[in-house]
Design an enzyme around this catalytic site. Structure first.
Site, mmCIF file in Angstrom:
data_model
loop_
_atom_site.group_PDB
_atom_site.id
_atom_site.type_symbol
_atom_site.label_atom_id
_atom_site.label_comp_id
_atom_site.label_asym_id
_atom_site.label_seq_id
_atom_site.Cartn_x
_atom_site.Cartn_y
_atom_site.Cartn_z
ATOM 1 N N THR A 1 0.979 -1.167 0.045
ATOM 2 C CA THR A 1 0.048 -0.037 0.117
ATOM 3 C C THR A 1 0.853 1.059 -0.062
ATOM 4 O O THR A 1 1.774 1.440 0.899
ATOM 5 C CB THR A 1 -0.670 0.141 1.076
ATOM 6 O OG1 THR A 1 -1.638 -1.127 1.354
ATOM 7 C CG2 THR A 1 -1.905 1.084 1.328
ATOM 8 N N LYS B 1 -7.653 1.792 -3.063
ATOM 9 C CA LYS B 1 -7.470 1.308 -1.756
ATOM 10 C C LYS B 1 -7.554 2.426 -0.845
ATOM 11 O O LYS B 1 -8.067 2.217 0.575
ATOM 12 C CB LYS B 1 -5.900 0.778 -1.732
ATOM 13 C CG LYS B 1 -5.072 0.469 -0.184
ATOM 14 C CD LYS B 1 -5.790 -0.940 -0.021
ATOM 15 C CE LYS B 1 -5.237 -1.155 1.772
ATOM 16 N NZ LYS B 1 -5.727 -2.427 2.066
ATOM 17 N N LYS C 1 -0.397 4.905 8.846
ATOM 18 C CA LYS C 1 0.585 5.041 7.285
ATOM 19 C C LYS C 1 -0.305 5.247 6.220
ATOM 20 O O LYS C 1 -0.453 6.060 5.441
ATOM 21 C CB LYS C 1 1.382 3.761 7.031
ATOM 22 C CG LYS C 1 2.165 3.854 5.741
ATOM 23 C CD LYS C 1 2.577 2.535 5.228
ATOM 24 C CE LYS C 1 1.378 1.762 4.824
ATOM 25 N NZ LYS C 1 1.470 0.679 3.746
HETATM 26 P P1 NAP Z 1 5.315 -6.835 7.278
HETATM 27 O O1 NAP Z 1 4.717 -8.224 7.850
HETATM 28 O O2 NAP Z 1 6.045 -5.991 7.993
HETATM 29 O O3 NAP Z 1 5.866 -7.530 5.730
HETATM 30 C C1 NAP Z 1 6.611 -6.544 5.194
HETATM 31 C C2 NAP Z 1 8.000 -7.115 4.818
HETATM 32 O O4 NAP Z 1 8.692 -6.627 3.581
HETATM 33 C C3 NAP Z 1 8.843 -7.574 6.056
HETATM 34 O O5 NAP Z 1 9.031 -9.037 6.067
HETATM 35 C C4 NAP Z 1 9.880 -6.624 5.617
HETATM 36 O O6 NAP Z 1 11.210 -7.366 6.008
HETATM 37 C C5 NAP Z 1 10.119 -6.597 4.152
HETATM 38 N N1 NAP Z 1 10.755 -5.337 3.654
HETATM 39 C C6 NAP Z 1 10.491 -3.941 3.911
HETATM 40 N N2 NAP Z 1 10.941 -3.566 3.083
HETATM 41 C C7 NAP Z 1 11.876 -4.069 2.479
HETATM 42 C C8 NAP Z 1 12.962 -3.788 1.300
HETATM 43 N N3 NAP Z 1 13.261 -2.760 1.152
HETATM 44 N N4 NAP Z 1 13.523 -5.227 0.813
HETATM 45 C C9 NAP Z 1 13.274 -6.267 1.116
HETATM 46 N N5 NAP Z 1 12.239 -6.607 2.030
HETATM 47 C C10 NAP Z 1 11.588 -5.546 2.702
HETATM 48 O O7 NAP Z 1 4.130 -6.132 6.584
HETATM 49 P P2 NAP Z 1 2.757 -6.605 6.094
HETATM 50 O O8 NAP Z 1 1.386 -6.910 7.250
HETATM 51 O O9 NAP Z 1 2.984 -7.796 5.273
HETATM 52 O O10 NAP Z 1 2.280 -5.556 4.934
HETATM 53 C C11 NAP Z 1 2.869 -5.315 3.808
HETATM 54 C C12 NAP Z 1 2.136 -4.143 2.894
HETATM 55 O O11 NAP Z 1 0.725 -4.864 2.497
HETATM 56 C C13 NAP Z 1 1.922 -2.876 3.800
HETATM 57 O O12 NAP Z 1 1.963 -1.951 2.785
HETATM 58 C C14 NAP Z 1 0.681 -2.845 4.436
HETATM 59 O O13 NAP Z 1 0.141 -1.631 4.353
HETATM 60 C C15 NAP Z 1 0.009 -3.668 3.216
HETATM 61 N N6 NAP Z 1 -1.023 -4.485 3.681
HETATM 62 C C16 NAP Z 1 -1.017 -4.923 4.725
HETATM 63 C C17 NAP Z 1 -2.401 -5.867 5.413
HETATM 64 C C18 NAP Z 1 -2.433 -6.647 6.583
HETATM 65 O O14 NAP Z 1 -3.449 -6.950 7.195
HETATM 66 N N7 NAP Z 1 -1.299 -6.939 7.347
HETATM 67 C C19 NAP Z 1 -3.589 -5.813 4.518
HETATM 68 C C20 NAP Z 1 -3.650 -4.998 3.348
HETATM 69 C C21 NAP Z 1 -2.370 -4.454 3.090
HETATM 70 P P3 NAP Z 1 11.873 -7.114 7.499
HETATM 71 O O15 NAP Z 1 11.577 -8.683 8.139
HETATM 72 O O16 NAP Z 1 12.996 -6.827 7.522
HETATM 73 O O17 NAP Z 1 10.823 -6.282 8.181
#
Ligand code: NAP
Length: 285
Positions: free
Chosen positions: A93, A168, A236
């Site tokens: 997102t 979104k 965010k």
């Molecule tokens: P998350 O668990 O923090 O996963 C993000 C992953 O991306 C982490 O494993 C992180 O690594 C990795 N990452 C971040 N920056 C990176 C980079 N520059 N290079 C390589 N890897 C990188 O978050 P999430 O919940 O999956 O959410 C991910 C996205 O989806 C966000 O934008 C969020 O707003 C969106 N989203 C989430 C949900 C939800 O329910 N969770 C629902 C809809 C949309 P590290 O292990 O080092 O942190």
């Protein structure tokens, strides 16, 4: 298909697993390497030590990282390594601006970039039931649509680059207002001395019904806020929404107020609580 997947977190991990299960060759990279190693071991994908390794000769690169800067970094590192004509699908997102920026960058190097944020949360990713809202080249989306269906119940093309992210934002605006309304409804019922379970039974079959009411009424009343999408993520997203509104002139009075309420939830220690914790702010008074 030969696929690189970057960002194996709460959402990306299970999405990438579905791609392996669908028979694709998937190389997974994550900023914290241990997460990618564990993902590869558990799911039969290949561990990639760098973005370049994940992107190497891939036909499709999928991202699900954190924010705008993460997307800029990953896409610029990946582009030179992808196959000619490759497609990048970004499930992060982000702002609509970064989507347009990445689309231009990719097009300049003979690749397509599709902004494709999702809704459906962790459960949707685990069960392969996400809703994908996509912006960018319609033909490129059509080429990968069947692949994305490995973890989606619907993939909808919304228009040019950025249109997926704008959609979104609409989703988050709608959720913010509904959740605050629901938190106040639960709060009022409690203050008025009503039995909140009985109130739910009385009103949930009528015009007040919503997904949030069906799934969060009871837990709000119980003060339980550990259901996934965290307040930090919501802030965010609302920040992106309010930035966009400042530039397109949309009037988002309620959304701005709810964003402020979420900042108060963060001050209560609720950064990792889920979005229904707006109710905690009312209980704290
Ligand atoms: P998350 O668990 O923090 O996963 C993000 C992953 O991306 C982490 O494993 C992180 O690594 C990795 N990452 C971040 N920056 C990176 C980079 N520059 N290079 C390589 N890897 C990188 O978050 P999430 O919940 O999956 O959410 C991910 C996205 O989806 C966000 O934008 C969020 O707003 C969106 N989203 C989430 C949900 C939800 O329910 N969770 C629902 C809809 C949309 P590290 O292990 O080092 O942190």
């Amino acid at each position: 298909m030969k696929i690189g997947f970057v960002g194996l977190g709460v959402m990306g991990g299970p999405m990438a697993r579905h791609l392996v299960q669908a028979g694709h060759e998937v190389a997974g990279f994550n900023r914290t390497a241990d997460k990618a190693k564990a993902w590869a071991q558990a799911n039969g994908g290949r561990f990639a030590a760098t973005v370049a390794e994940a992107a190497d000769k891939a036909d499709l690169l999928v991202l699900c990282v954190g924010n705008d800067d993460d997307v800029r970094q990953v896409v610029s590192e990946a582009l030179p390594h992808l196959n000619a004509g490759a497609i990048i699908v970004d499930h992060t997102t982000t702002s609509a601006m970064v989507a347009r920026e990445m689309s231009e960058l990719a097009a300049g190097q003979g690749r397509a970039f599709i902004d494709a944020p999702v809704s459906g949360g962790q459960a949707g990713a685990e069960n392969g039931q996400l809703s994908v809202m996509a912006g960018g080249d319609a033909l490129a989306l059509e080429t990968v649509q069947a692949v994305l269906m490995a973890y989606s119940k619907a993939v909808k093309h919304m228009g040019p680059s950025g249109a997926g992210q704008l959609t979104k934002m609409v989703n988050q605006i709608a959720i913010a207002g509904v959740v605050q309304g629901l938190a106040e409804a639960v709060h009022f019922a409690e203050v008025a001395g009503l039995d909140t379970d009985a109130v739910y039974d009385a009103v949930s079959k009528g015009a007040a019904q919503s997904w949030q009411m069906d799934n969060r009424w009871k837990t709000m009343a119980e003060g339980r806020f550990d259901f996934g999408f965290a307040v930090d993520w919501m802030r965010k997203d609302l920040g992106l929404v309010l930035d966009e509104a400042r530039s397109n002139g949309a009037r988002l009075e309620l959304t701005a107020l709810v964003d402020h309420f979420y900042s108060e939830v963060q001050s209560l220690g609720g950064s990792r609580w889920d979005t229904s914790s707006l109710a905690a702010r009312l209980k704290a008074r």
